[in-house]
Write an enzyme that holds these catalytic residues in place. Structure first.
Site, PDB file in Angstrom:
ATOM      1  N   GLY A  20      33.047  51.813  52.962  1.00  0.00           N
ATOM      2  CA  GLY A  20      33.543  52.144  54.301  1.00  0.00           C
ATOM      3  C   GLY A  20      33.088  53.524  54.746  1.00  0.00           C
ATOM      4  O   GLY A  20      32.715  53.739  55.897  1.00  0.00           O
ATOM      5  N   ARG A  87      30.220  44.458  50.120  1.00  0.00           N
ATOM      6  CA  ARG A  87      31.153  45.526  50.503  1.00  0.00           C
ATOM      7  C   ARG A  87      31.787  46.089  49.244  1.00  0.00           C
ATOM      8  O   ARG A  87      32.191  45.330  48.346  1.00  0.00           O
ATOM      9  CB  ARG A  87      32.216  44.964  51.457  1.00  0.00           C
ATOM     10  CG  ARG A  87      33.448  45.829  51.579  1.00  0.00           C
ATOM     11  CD  ARG A  87      34.343  45.493  52.749  1.00  0.00           C
ATOM     12  NE  ARG A  87      35.712  45.897  52.509  1.00  0.00           N
ATOM     13  CZ  ARG A  87      36.160  47.159  52.420  1.00  0.00           C
ATOM     14  NH1 ARG A  87      35.310  48.168  52.539  1.00  0.00           N
ATOM     15  NH2 ARG A  87      37.431  47.419  52.190  1.00  0.00           N
ATOM     16  N   ILE A  88      31.851  47.416  49.144  1.00  0.00           N
ATOM     17  CA  ILE A  88      32.529  48.059  48.013  1.00  0.00           C
ATOM     18  C   ILE A  88      33.582  48.994  48.592  1.00  0.00           C
ATOM     19  O   ILE A  88      33.240  50.009  49.195  1.00  0.00           O
ATOM     20  CB  ILE A  88      31.530  48.794  47.081  1.00  0.00           C
ATOM     21  CG1 ILE A  88      30.496  49.588  47.882  1.00  0.00           C
ATOM     22  CG2 ILE A  88      30.818  47.835  46.153  1.00  0.00           C
ATOM     23  CD1 ILE A  88      29.569  50.399  46.991  1.00  0.00           C
ATOM     24  N   MET A 180      40.807  46.202  55.121  1.00  0.00           N
ATOM     25  CA  MET A 180      40.682  46.069  56.573  1.00  0.00           C
ATOM     26  C   MET A 180      39.333  45.536  57.065  1.00  0.00           C
ATOM     27  O   MET A 180      39.038  45.630  58.257  1.00  0.00           O
ATOM     28  CB  MET A 180      40.984  47.442  57.224  1.00  0.00           C
ATOM     29  CG  MET A 180      42.337  47.982  56.789  1.00  0.00           C
ATOM     30  SD  MET A 180      42.813  49.531  57.563  1.00  0.00           S
ATOM     31  CE  MET A 180      43.349  48.930  59.153  1.00  0.00           C
ATOM     32  N   GLU A 181      38.496  44.955  56.181  1.00  0.00           N
ATOM     33  CA  GLU A 181      37.133  44.583  56.612  1.00  0.00           C
ATOM     34  C   GLU A 181      36.608  43.220  56.151  1.00  0.00           C
ATOM     35  O   GLU A 181      35.770  42.626  56.850  1.00  0.00           O
ATOM     36  CB  GLU A 181      36.117  45.653  56.135  1.00  0.00           C
ATOM     37  CG  GLU A 181      36.214  46.999  56.815  1.00  0.00           C
ATOM     38  CD  GLU A 181      37.251  47.920  56.182  1.00  0.00           C
ATOM     39  OE1 GLU A 181      37.702  47.611  55.046  1.00  0.00           O
ATOM     40  OE2 GLU A 181      37.651  48.914  56.797  1.00  0.00           O
ATOM     41  N   ASP A 204      45.907  52.016  45.762  1.00  0.00           N
ATOM     42  CA  ASP A 204      47.352  52.271  45.846  1.00  0.00           C
ATOM     43  C   ASP A 204      48.118  50.978  45.595  1.00  0.00           C
ATOM     44  O   ASP A 204      47.640  49.891  45.913  1.00  0.00           O
ATOM     45  CB  ASP A 204      47.728  52.893  47.197  1.00  0.00           C
ATOM     46  CG  ASP A 204      47.154  52.167  48.394  1.00  0.00           C
ATOM     47  OD1 ASP A 204      45.921  52.175  48.566  1.00  0.00           O
ATOM     48  OD2 ASP A 204      47.933  51.565  49.147  1.00  0.00           O
TER      49      ASP A 204
HETATM   50  N1  ADE Z   1      42.869  50.339  51.775  1.00  0.00           N
HETATM   51  C1  ADE Z   1      43.367  51.022  50.731  1.00  0.00           C
HETATM   52  N2  ADE Z   1      44.708  51.007  50.758  1.00  0.00           N
HETATM   53  C2  ADE Z   1      45.057  50.295  51.856  1.00  0.00           C
HETATM   54  C3  ADE Z   1      46.278  49.936  52.425  1.00  0.00           C
HETATM   55  N3  ADE Z   1      47.423  50.298  51.855  1.00  0.00           N
HETATM   56  N4  ADE Z   1      46.278  49.210  53.565  1.00  0.00           N
HETATM   57  C4  ADE Z   1      45.112  48.857  54.127  1.00  0.00           C
HETATM   58  N5  ADE Z   1      43.929  49.162  53.640  1.00  0.00           N
HETATM   59  C5  ADE Z   1      43.896  49.868  52.513  1.00  0.00           C
END
Ligand code: ADE
Length: 234
Positions: A20, A87-88, A180-181, A204
């Site tokens: 990203g 995608r990485i 998100m991708e 996370d």
């Molecule tokens: N990419 C990394 N952590 C994320 C999260 N909590 N929500 C959406 N995209 C993320």
């Protein structure tokens, strides 16, 4: 030259690794590739082409979110004849069964996004990675004794939200993580008959609040980057 990528025809390899973040693209180019050339810096979305173990590879950013990866992956596939995009990225885990540093190979991306429907009349709200690269990544990981976890994920348009509840679509398809991708990348590749995959390192864990700190990120992403480069050799 395309609208958003200033490289000339022939300056982008058949296989592109797509993080990203543009600075991550620079890190990969400078630390893993040889004979590197910066081929586009439009909007500071950096694209580099170089050699990995003698094979030409490009690495360039997608930016954040469905509209951004929708644009860059489409132009790579259609204007630069790219065959494969890996995608990485990073993701948040919805479950504490996943741990930070786990590496996922997305086997399905579910989304509330209308991108696939309005761009390509693809009606499905869950899409698999098109082509052979998903299984090639699994095989490459097996050969390297890397624990790569095939996972159904949620591609969300939302990073910040009021409710802490897991979104309906993620519950419906039993998604273990969110990014998100991937959904838009898979939609473009499906429509254009190309190869695409998404590797994600868990950055996370939402239910526990555990996360990889900024200074751990570079080394945390190394196994995923090396896996993508090794698979790109084939
Ligand atoms: N990419 C990394 N952590 C994320 C999260 N909590 N929500 C959406 N995209 C993320």
């Amino acid at each position: 030259m395309s609208v958003h990528i200033a490289a000339k025809k022939g300056e982008i390899a058949k296989t592109v690794l797509q993080p990203g973040d543009p600075r991550r693209a620079r890190y990969i180019a400078e630390n893993f590739l040889e004979e590197v050339k910066l081929v586009s810096e439009t909007r500071s979305i950096l694209y580099f082409t170089g050699l990995y173990k003698g094979k030409e590879i490009s690495v360039g950013a997608s930016g954040m979110g469905v509209p951004s990866i929708g644009i860059y992956s489409y132009e790579l596939f259609t204007e630069f004849d790219v065959d494969t995009i890996i995608r990485i990225g990073t993701c948040g885990a919805y479950t504490d069964e996943l741990k930070v540093f786990d590496v996922l190979n997305v086997n399905n991306a579910a989304s509330e996004s209308t991108y696939a429907k309005y761009a390509w009349e693809i009606e499905e709200e869950i899409l698999p990675p098109p082509g052979h690269i998903f299984s090639l990544l699994n095989k490459t990981a097996e050969n390297r004794s890397l624990n790569l976890i095939p996972t159904t994920i949620h591609t969300s348009d939302i990073f910040y939200r009021k409710s802490q509840e897991i979104p309906e679509i993620a519950k419906k398809y039993n998604c273990s993580a969110v990014e998100m991708e991937a959904f838009a990348l898979f939609a473009n590749a499906q429509y254009l008959g190309k190869n695409a995959a998404t590797l994600l390192t868990v950055s996370d864990v939402i239910p526990t609040g555990e996360f990889i700190s900024a200074d751990q990120r570079e080394s945390a992403l190394k196994p995923m980057i090396e896996l993508a480069l090794e698979a790109a050799m084939n």
